[in-house]
Design a protein around this motif. Structure first.
Motif, PDB file in Angstrom:
ATOM      1  N   GLU A   1       0.829  -1.204   0.000  1.00  0.00           N
ATOM      2  CA  GLU A   1       0.000   0.000   0.000  1.00  0.00           C
ATOM      3  C   GLU A   1       0.862   1.252   0.000  1.00  0.00           C
ATOM      4  OE1 GLU A   1      -3.647   1.836  -0.258  1.00  0.00           O
ATOM      5  OE2 GLU A   1      -3.296  -0.312  -0.162  1.00  0.00           O
ATOM      6  N   ILE A   2       2.013   1.210   0.745  1.00  0.00           N
ATOM      7  CA  ILE A   2       2.930   2.355   0.774  1.00  0.00           C
ATOM      8  C   ILE A   2       3.493   2.611  -0.610  1.00  0.00           C
ATOM      9  CG2 ILE A   2       5.129   3.196   1.699  1.00  0.00           C
ATOM     10  CD1 ILE A   2       4.529   1.704   4.267  1.00  0.00           C
ATOM     11  N   LEU A   3       3.840   1.553  -1.323  1.00  0.00           N
ATOM     12  CA  LEU A   3       4.354   1.680  -2.684  1.00  0.00           C
ATOM     13  C   LEU A   3       3.332   2.349  -3.588  1.00  0.00           C
ATOM     14  CD1 LEU A   3       6.502   1.087  -4.834  1.00  0.00           C
ATOM     15  CD2 LEU A   3       5.481  -1.189  -5.121  1.00  0.00           C
ATOM     16  N   ASN A   4       2.067   2.011  -3.407  1.00  0.00           N
ATOM     17  CA  ASN A   4       1.016   2.610  -4.220  1.00  0.00           C
ATOM     18  C   ASN A   4       0.855   4.102  -3.921  1.00  0.00           C
ATOM     19  OD1 ASN A   4       0.135   0.410  -5.817  1.00  0.00           O
ATOM     20  ND2 ASN A   4      -0.915  -0.461  -4.065  1.00  0.00           N
ATOM     21  N   TYR A   5       1.103   4.503  -2.681  1.00  0.00           N
ATOM     22  CA  TYR A   5       1.044   5.921  -2.356  1.00  0.00           C
ATOM     23  C   TYR A   5       2.184   6.682  -3.042  1.00  0.00           C
ATOM     24  CZ  TYR A   5      -2.744   5.461   1.012  1.00  0.00           C
ATOM     25  OH  TYR A   5      -3.973   5.249   1.592  1.00  0.00           O
ATOM     26  N   TYR A   6       3.332   6.029  -3.149  1.00  0.00           N
ATOM     27  CA  TYR A   6       4.422   6.640  -3.909  1.00  0.00           C
ATOM     28  C   TYR A   6       4.030   6.787  -5.380  1.00  0.00           C
ATOM     29  CZ  TYR A   6       7.870   6.454  -0.127  1.00  0.00           C
ATOM     30  OH  TYR A   6       8.555   6.669   1.038  1.00  0.00           O
ATOM     31  N   LYS A   7       3.388   5.768  -5.909  1.00  0.00           N
ATOM     32  CA  LYS A   7       2.906   5.835  -7.290  1.00  0.00           C
ATOM     33  C   LYS A   7       1.889   6.962  -7.451  1.00  0.00           C
ATOM     34  CE  LYS A   7       3.517   0.885  -8.220  1.00  0.00           C
ATOM     35  NZ  LYS A   7       2.823  -0.404  -8.507  1.00  0.00           N
ATOM     36  N   LEU A   8       1.044   7.134  -6.423  1.00  0.00           N
ATOM     37  CA  LEU A   8       0.044   8.204  -6.459  1.00  0.00           C
ATOM     38  C   LEU A   8       0.721   9.572  -6.456  1.00  0.00           C
ATOM     39  CD1 LEU A   8      -3.047   8.624  -6.416  1.00  0.00           C
ATOM     40  CD2 LEU A   8      -2.885   8.792  -3.929  1.00  0.00           C
ATOM     41  N   LEU A   9       1.793   9.699  -5.682  1.00  0.00           N
ATOM     42  CA  LEU A   9       2.547  10.961  -5.668  1.00  0.00           C
ATOM     43  C   LEU A   9       3.170  11.236  -7.034  1.00  0.00           C
ATOM     44  CD1 LEU A   9       4.299  10.799  -2.173  1.00  0.00           C
ATOM     45  CD2 LEU A   9       2.579  12.463  -2.912  1.00  0.00           C
ATOM     46  N   ILE A  10       3.622  10.183  -7.692  1.00  0.00           N
ATOM     47  CA  ILE A  10       4.192  10.348  -9.038  1.00  0.00           C
ATOM     48  C   ILE A  10       3.112  10.806 -10.014  1.00  0.00           C
ATOM     49  CG2 ILE A  10       5.213   9.113 -10.994  1.00  0.00           C
ATOM     50  CD1 ILE A  10       6.661   7.333  -8.937  1.00  0.00           C
ATOM     51  N   ILE A  11       1.925  10.200  -9.930  1.00  0.00           N
ATOM     52  CA  ILE A  11       0.804  10.607 -10.786  1.00  0.00           C
ATOM     53  C   ILE A  11       0.460  12.072 -10.539  1.00  0.00           C
ATOM     54  CG2 ILE A  11      -1.644  10.250 -11.293  1.00  0.00           C
ATOM     55  CD1 ILE A  11      -1.206   7.291 -10.512  1.00  0.00           C
ATOM     56  N   PHE A  12       0.406  12.445  -9.251  1.00  0.00           N
ATOM     57  CA  PHE A  12       0.128  13.841  -8.898  1.00  0.00           C
ATOM     58  C   PHE A  12       1.201  14.761  -9.481  1.00  0.00           C
ATOM     59  CE2 PHE A  12       1.441  17.205  -5.920  1.00  0.00           C
ATOM     60  CZ  PHE A  12       0.346  18.056  -6.032  1.00  0.00           C
ATOM     61  N   GLY A  13       2.466  14.393  -9.312  1.00  0.00           N
ATOM     62  CA  GLY A  13       3.562  15.231  -9.793  1.00  0.00           C
ATOM     63  C   GLY A  13       3.537  15.421 -11.304  1.00  0.00           C
ATOM     64  N   ILE A  14       3.290  14.323 -12.031  1.00  0.00           N
ATOM     65  CA  ILE A  14       3.231  14.413 -13.489  1.00  0.00           C
ATOM     66  C   ILE A  14       2.026  15.238 -13.929  1.00  0.00           C
ATOM     67  CG2 ILE A  14       2.944  13.094 -15.629  1.00  0.00           C
ATOM     68  CD1 ILE A  14       4.457  10.794 -14.286  1.00  0.00           C
ATOM     69  N   GLY A  15       0.870  14.984 -13.277  1.00  0.00           N
ATOM     70  CA  GLY A  15      -0.334  15.740 -13.615  1.00  0.00           C
ATOM     71  C   GLY A  15      -0.165  17.226 -13.366  1.00  0.00           C
ATOM     72  N   LEU A  16       0.444  17.572 -12.237  1.00  0.00           N
ATOM     73  CA  LEU A  16       0.677  18.981 -11.923  1.00  0.00           C
ATOM     74  C   LEU A  16       1.687  19.586 -12.881  1.00  0.00           C
ATOM     75  CD1 LEU A  16       0.244  21.420 -10.071  1.00  0.00           C
ATOM     76  CD2 LEU A  16       2.022  20.498  -8.569  1.00  0.00           C
ATOM     77  N   GLY A  17       2.757  18.820 -13.171  1.00  0.00           N
ATOM     78  CA  GLY A  17       3.787  19.327 -14.082  1.00  0.00           C
ATOM     79  C   GLY A  17       3.237  19.634 -15.468  1.00  0.00           C
ATOM     80  N   ILE A  18       2.439  18.724 -16.005  1.00  0.00           N
ATOM     81  CA  ILE A  18       1.839  18.934 -17.333  1.00  0.00           C
ATOM     82  C   ILE A  18       0.952  20.175 -17.322  1.00  0.00           C
ATOM     83  CG2 ILE A  18       0.176  17.996 -18.991  1.00  0.00           C
ATOM     84  CD1 ILE A  18       1.315  15.231 -18.386  1.00  0.00           C
ATOM     85  N   ARG A  19       0.176  20.327 -16.256  1.00  0.00           N
ATOM     86  CA  ARG A  19      -0.713  21.489 -16.155  1.00  0.00           C
ATOM     87  C   ARG A  19       0.074  22.792 -16.121  1.00  0.00           C
ATOM     88  NH1 ARG A  19      -3.652  17.321 -14.677  1.00  0.00           N
ATOM     89  NH2 ARG A  19      -5.926  17.463 -14.438  1.00  0.00           N
ATOM     90  N   LEU A  20       1.137  22.810 -15.324  1.00  0.00           N
ATOM     91  CA  LEU A  20       1.932  24.032 -15.202  1.00  0.00           C
ATOM     92  C   LEU A  20       2.644  24.368 -16.513  1.00  0.00           C
ATOM     93  CD1 LEU A  20       3.436  23.597 -11.615  1.00  0.00           C
ATOM     94  CD2 LEU A  20       1.594  25.134 -12.345  1.00  0.00           C
ATOM     95  N   ILE A  21       3.011  23.332 -17.268  1.00  0.00           N
ATOM     96  CA  ILE A  21       3.628  23.560 -18.579  1.00  0.00           C
ATOM     97  C   ILE A  21       2.614  24.159 -19.557  1.00  0.00           C
ATOM     98  CG2 ILE A  21       4.576  22.404 -20.621  1.00  0.00           C
ATOM     99  CD1 ILE A  21       5.925  20.421 -18.692  1.00  0.00           C
TER     100      ILE A  21
END
Length: 232
Positions: free
Chosen positions: A2-22
């Motif tokens: 479950e902890i690993l999945n939260y890291y994956k969720l943070l990656i999804i958040f980071g990529i989603g935010l990065g694309i938006r800011l670009i």
């Protein structure tokens, strides 16, 4: 796992935010509904009261923006618009967190993560987060309300009704969720103690909505809640 999945969720958040800011057009002024929200929030800060002559419904996003406009330089409106866009993009990307918790109640981790990916990168939702409008904030609040309502901790019902109250200020349609939450909670928890807890949560909702409704009525002769439902 479950902890690993939260890291994956943070990656999804980071990529989603990065694309938006670009994709955010920081050098172009906000238009349409986003511009109306900008004007309302700016006037709210400058006049220190609800502006006259504006539609009072769906102004919760403007109240939120005014908090961040307080220390802004009004001689540089484009910078203020970029604050509005940035807030919208951050909230839009942050939706993955309550969405993941909600999806995990019904699906395995991999399907919950897939649902978050499909939602955060859905083209229309992605583009709407760049416009500085209230839609991402509305979805974010409702998801938190749903997650807290489904939580096993009884006191989370207070968070549910707090979020529903605030989301009703953002978009009045949230009022339609209030009878649903009340009915479902009463059916699920029919003992006296829980009915008292539910009544207290409803009281929290009222003390949030009532003062704002009174201020809206004073400013524009309509509360922006019941008046919107009736007009609709």
């Amino acid at each position: 796992m479950e902890i690993l999945n939260y890291y994956k969720l943070l990656i999804i958040f980071g990529i989603g935010l990065g694309i938006r800011l670009i994709l955010v057009p920081f050098d172009i002024p906000i238009a349409n509904d986003g511009f109306d929200a900008f004007i309302y929030a700016s006037k709210l800060v400058q006049e220190s009261q609800l502006p006259n002559g504006f539609n009072t419904g769906n102004t919760g996003w403007q109240y939120f923006l005014s908090i961040f406009f307080n220390n802004s330089n009004f001689d540089e409106p484009l910078n203020m618009m970029n604050i509005q866009r940035t807030l919208s993009t951050i909230i839009s990307a942050s939706i993955v967190f309550p969405l993941y918790i909600l999806l995990r109640r019904f699906f395995e981790e991999k399907f919950a993560l897939l649902g978050c990916i499909l939602f955060i990168f859905e083209p229309r939702f992605l583009l709407s987060s760049l416009l500085g409008i209230n839609y991402p904030f509305f979805i974010f609040l409702l998801l938190i309300a749903l997650v807290s309502f489904l939580n096993n901790q009884k006191n989370m019902i207070f968070l549910t009704f707090t979020c529903v109250a605030i989301s009703s200020l953002v978009r009045f349609e949230s009022l339609l969720f209030i009878p649903f939450f009340i009915l479902m909670y009463a059916i699920k928890n029919c003992n006296k103690k829980e009915i008292i807890r539910l009544t207290s949560a409803i009281f929290v909702l009222i003390i949030i909505l009532l003062p704002i409704s009174a201020l809206r009525t004073e400013a524009n002769e309509e509360d922006g809640l019941i008046s919107q439902l009736v007009a609709g």
